[in-house]
Write a protein that holds these residues in place. Structure first.
Motif, mmCIF file in Angstrom:
data_model
loop_
_atom_site.group_PDB
_atom_site.id
_atom_site.type_symbol
_atom_site.label_atom_id
_atom_site.label_comp_id
_atom_site.label_asym_id
_atom_site.label_seq_id
_atom_site.Cartn_x
_atom_site.Cartn_y
_atom_site.Cartn_z
ATOM 1 N N GLY A 1 73.775 37.784 10.123
ATOM 2 C CA GLY A 1 75.026 37.433 9.467
ATOM 3 C C GLY A 1 75.799 36.351 10.210
ATOM 4 N N PRO A 2 77.012 36.045 9.718
ATOM 5 C CA PRO A 2 77.820 34.984 10.335
ATOM 6 C C PRO A 2 78.100 35.228 11.812
ATOM 7 C CG PRO A 2 78.728 35.601 8.198
ATOM 8 C CD PRO A 2 77.653 36.602 8.504
ATOM 9 N N VAL A 3 78.342 36.483 12.183
ATOM 10 C CA VAL A 3 78.620 36.772 13.592
ATOM 11 C C VAL A 3 77.393 36.481 14.448
ATOM 12 C CG1 VAL A 3 79.167 38.594 15.245
ATOM 13 C CG2 VAL A 3 80.432 38.445 13.102
ATOM 14 N N GLY A 4 76.225 36.891 13.986
ATOM 15 C CA GLY A 4 75.005 36.641 14.735
ATOM 16 C C GLY A 4 74.762 35.160 14.955
ATOM 17 N N ILE A 5 75.039 34.357 13.927
ATOM 18 C CA ILE A 5 74.860 32.911 14.068
ATOM 19 C C ILE A 5 75.900 32.334 15.021
ATOM 20 C CG2 ILE A 5 74.877 30.709 12.833
ATOM 21 C CD1 ILE A 5 73.930 32.245 10.350
ATOM 22 N N ALA A 6 77.150 32.770 14.868
ATOM 23 C CA ALA A 6 78.222 32.245 15.714
ATOM 24 C C ALA A 6 77.988 32.563 17.189
ATOM 25 C CB ALA A 6 79.562 32.807 15.258
ATOM 26 N N LEU A 7 77.407 33.729 17.474
ATOM 27 C CA LEU A 7 77.201 34.128 18.860
ATOM 28 C C LEU A 7 76.206 33.233 19.587
ATOM 29 C CD1 LEU A 7 77.188 38.033 18.681
ATOM 30 C CD2 LEU A 7 78.906 36.537 19.718
ATOM 31 N N GLN A 8 75.388 32.508 18.836
ATOM 32 C CA GLN A 8 74.435 31.602 19.468
ATOM 33 C C GLN A 8 75.126 30.404 20.115
ATOM 34 O OE1 GLN A 8 71.124 30.582 16.854
ATOM 35 N NE2 GLN A 8 71.389 32.493 15.732
ATOM 36 N N ALA A 9 76.405 30.186 19.742
ATOM 37 C CA ALA A 9 77.092 28.978 20.194
ATOM 38 C C ALA A 9 78.237 29.260 21.153
ATOM 39 C CB ALA A 9 77.615 28.211 18.971
ATOM 40 N N VAL A 10 78.339 30.498 21.674
ATOM 41 C CA VAL A 10 79.460 30.831 22.555
ATOM 42 C C VAL A 10 78.954 31.135 23.960
ATOM 43 C CG1 VAL A 10 80.803 31.727 20.613
ATOM 44 C CG2 VAL A 10 79.413 33.302 21.979
ATOM 45 N N ASP A 11 79.879 31.219 24.894
ATOM 46 C CA ASP A 11 79.517 31.500 26.290
ATOM 47 C C ASP A 11 79.209 32.984 26.473
ATOM 48 O OD1 ASP A 11 82.100 32.944 27.221
ATOM 49 O OD2 ASP A 11 82.830 31.110 26.270
ATOM 50 N N GLU A 12 78.642 33.310 27.618
ATOM 51 C CA GLU A 12 78.201 34.667 27.887
ATOM 52 C C GLU A 12 79.359 35.662 27.925
ATOM 53 O OE1 GLU A 12 75.774 37.801 28.293
ATOM 54 O OE2 GLU A 12 75.192 35.718 27.860
ATOM 55 N N GLN A 13 80.489 35.266 28.454
ATOM 56 C CA GLN A 13 81.631 36.174 28.510
ATOM 57 C C GLN A 13 82.106 36.559 27.107
ATOM 58 O OE1 GLN A 13 85.025 34.697 30.689
ATOM 59 N NE2 GLN A 13 86.305 36.451 30.186
ATOM 60 N N THR A 14 82.206 35.559 26.226
ATOM 61 C CA THR A 14 82.607 35.848 24.843
ATOM 62 C C THR A 14 81.578 36.732 24.165
ATOM 63 O OG1 THR A 14 83.764 33.726 24.697
ATOM 64 C CG2 THR A 14 83.206 34.831 22.627
ATOM 65 N N ARG A 15 80.322 36.464 24.437
ATOM 66 C CA ARG A 15 79.267 37.274 23.830
ATOM 67 C C ARG A 15 79.389 38.737 24.241
ATOM 68 N NH1 ARG A 15 75.503 34.297 25.346
ATOM 69 N NH2 ARG A 15 75.402 32.972 23.515
ATOM 70 N N ARG A 16 79.678 38.984 25.516
ATOM 71 C CA ARG A 16 79.844 40.361 25.983
ATOM 72 C C ARG A 16 81.071 41.018 25.360
ATOM 73 N NH1 ARG A 16 78.486 38.157 31.114
ATOM 74 N NH2 ARG A 16 80.699 38.195 31.691
ATOM 75 N N GLN A 17 82.158 40.256 25.239
ATOM 76 C CA GLN A 17 83.374 40.795 24.627
ATOM 77 C C GLN A 17 83.131 41.178 23.167
ATOM 78 O OE1 GLN A 17 85.998 37.444 25.466
ATOM 79 N NE2 GLN A 17 87.190 38.720 26.889
ATOM 80 N N VAL A 18 82.435 40.309 22.459
ATOM 81 C CA VAL A 18 82.132 40.596 21.050
ATOM 82 C C VAL A 18 81.237 41.821 20.951
ATOM 83 C CG1 VAL A 18 80.942 39.742 18.993
ATOM 84 C CG2 VAL A 18 82.462 38.225 20.270
ATOM 85 N N SER A 19 80.239 41.924 21.813
ATOM 86 C CA SER A 19 79.328 43.061 21.784
ATOM 87 C C SER A 19 80.072 44.370 21.997
ATOM 88 C CB SER A 19 78.250 42.889 22.857
ATOM 89 O OG SER A 19 77.377 44.000 22.865
ATOM 90 N N ASP A 20 80.980 44.406 22.960
ATOM 91 C CA ASP A 20 81.766 45.620 23.206
ATOM 92 C C ASP A 20 82.651 45.953 22.012
ATOM 93 O OD1 ASP A 20 80.633 45.766 25.706
ATOM 94 O OD2 ASP A 20 82.341 44.848 26.743
ATOM 95 N N THR A 21 83.237 44.933 21.425
ATOM 96 C CA THR A 21 84.121 45.135 20.265
ATOM 97 C C THR A 21 83.343 45.666 19.072
ATOM 98 O OG1 THR A 21 85.585 43.341 21.009
ATOM 99 C CG2 THR A 21 85.730 43.988 18.690
ATOM 100 N N LEU A 22 82.158 45.135 18.844
ATOM 101 C CA LEU A 22 81.342 45.572 17.716
ATOM 102 C C LEU A 22 80.886 47.011 17.900
ATOM 103 C CD1 LEU A 22 79.112 42.433 16.998
ATOM 104 C CD2 LEU A 22 81.219 43.135 15.862
#
Length: 279
Positions: free
Chosen positions: A231-252
């Motif tokens: 989905g859109p989140v999965g695609i967007a995560l390919q373009a962000v830094d590792e810290q943001t990726r971890r924050q999103v993962s915890d939030t999800l």
């Protein structure tokens, strides 16, 4: 690169790029999740169907192969995504099934006229740029009295599981593209009156939309892969830094908690069963 530039809006570019690749990599997960819909469509076709059958938006081929496997009739699967069609062909060859796959756009592909007795689709008919032109093209490919059986999502409000990732991640991924009503995409056929108008304008008759609520599930161990890759989140995560990726993962992980029951994730897919006839 930011999340806004990472998500293509053109359907061909999207499904031959990041979205298509994600579906190929997650084929096993998606097949399990949507397995109940294979049964619905095979039962709708019925053993009386002599074939051939056309499966629109076939993806990696799960429904196409299920029809060929259970009914033993020739089936053609068509999808705009070349990576997904490549995988579908590999799967068909392994089982030696009477299934053939075409990488093309169902809206513009030059089908052999009056060939298919049944046209089916599992979540593949909502992505056409011009739905009337697409359904008219499919009707030309259908025999007289051929039947159309399509499954499409109902509204965003009816499907909270499907939009949990976007809603939860939005504060962290502000460039996520907004959902646009009636635009090509997952919920383009939420309005039943619009769908009926489109099919009628394309020449189909005996049009019916029936609510279809199906309980789906995946192992809880696959939730992170589902939420963070598709989905859109999965695609967007390919373009962000590792810290943001971890924050999103915890939030999800927290946002999906209401759907987790022990070692299983369960949700109800609120859909339409769309039927029509080429009379």
């Amino acid at each position: 690169m930011n999340a806004a530039t990472a998500i293509p809006t053109d359907q061909r570019q999207l499904w031959n790029g990041p979205a298509g690749q994600a579906w190929v990599e997650s084929q096993d997960l998606l097949d399990r999740m949507f397995l109940p819909f294979e049964t619905v469509l095979v039962d709708a076709i019925g053993p009386a169907a002599g074939g051939p059958v056309l499966d629109i938006g076939c993806g990696t081929g799960a429904t196409t192969l299920a029809i060929a496997r259970r009914l033993g009739i020739p089936v053609v699967g068509l999808d705009i995504s070349e990576p997904m069609i490549a995988l579908a062909r590999e799967r068909s060859a392994r089982e030696n099934l009477p299934a053939h796959f075409i990488a093309a756009d169902g809206q513009t592909h030059e089908f052999e006229p009056a060939r298919f007795q049944r046209i089916v689709s599992r979540f593949g008919i909502m992505f056409f740029d011009d739905p009337v032109a697409a359904f008219a093209n499919l009707r030309r490919a259908a025999t007289r009295d051929a039947q159309l059986h399509g499954i499409a999502w109902r509204s965003v409000a009816d499907n909270p599981f499907m939009t949990t990732a976007e809603r939860a991640a939005a504060p962290l991924l502000p460039a996520l593209p907004p959902r646009v009503a009636d635009a090509p995409g997952q919920f383009a056929f939420a309005d039943p009156q619009r769908v009926e108008r489109l099919l009628h304008a394309a020449g189909w008759s005996a049009i019916s939309l029936t609510p279809l609520d199906v309980e789906c599930s995946i192992p809880a161990s696959d939730l992170e892969r589902y939420a963070g890759r598709l989905g859109p989140v999965g695609i967007a995560l390919q373009a962000v830094d590792e810290q943001t990726r971890r924050q999103v993962s915890d939030t999800l992980r927290a946002a999906f908690e209401p759907f987790v029951h022990g070692d299983t994730v369960r949700f109800v897919a609120a859909c339409w069963m769309i039927t029509a006839r080429n009379a």
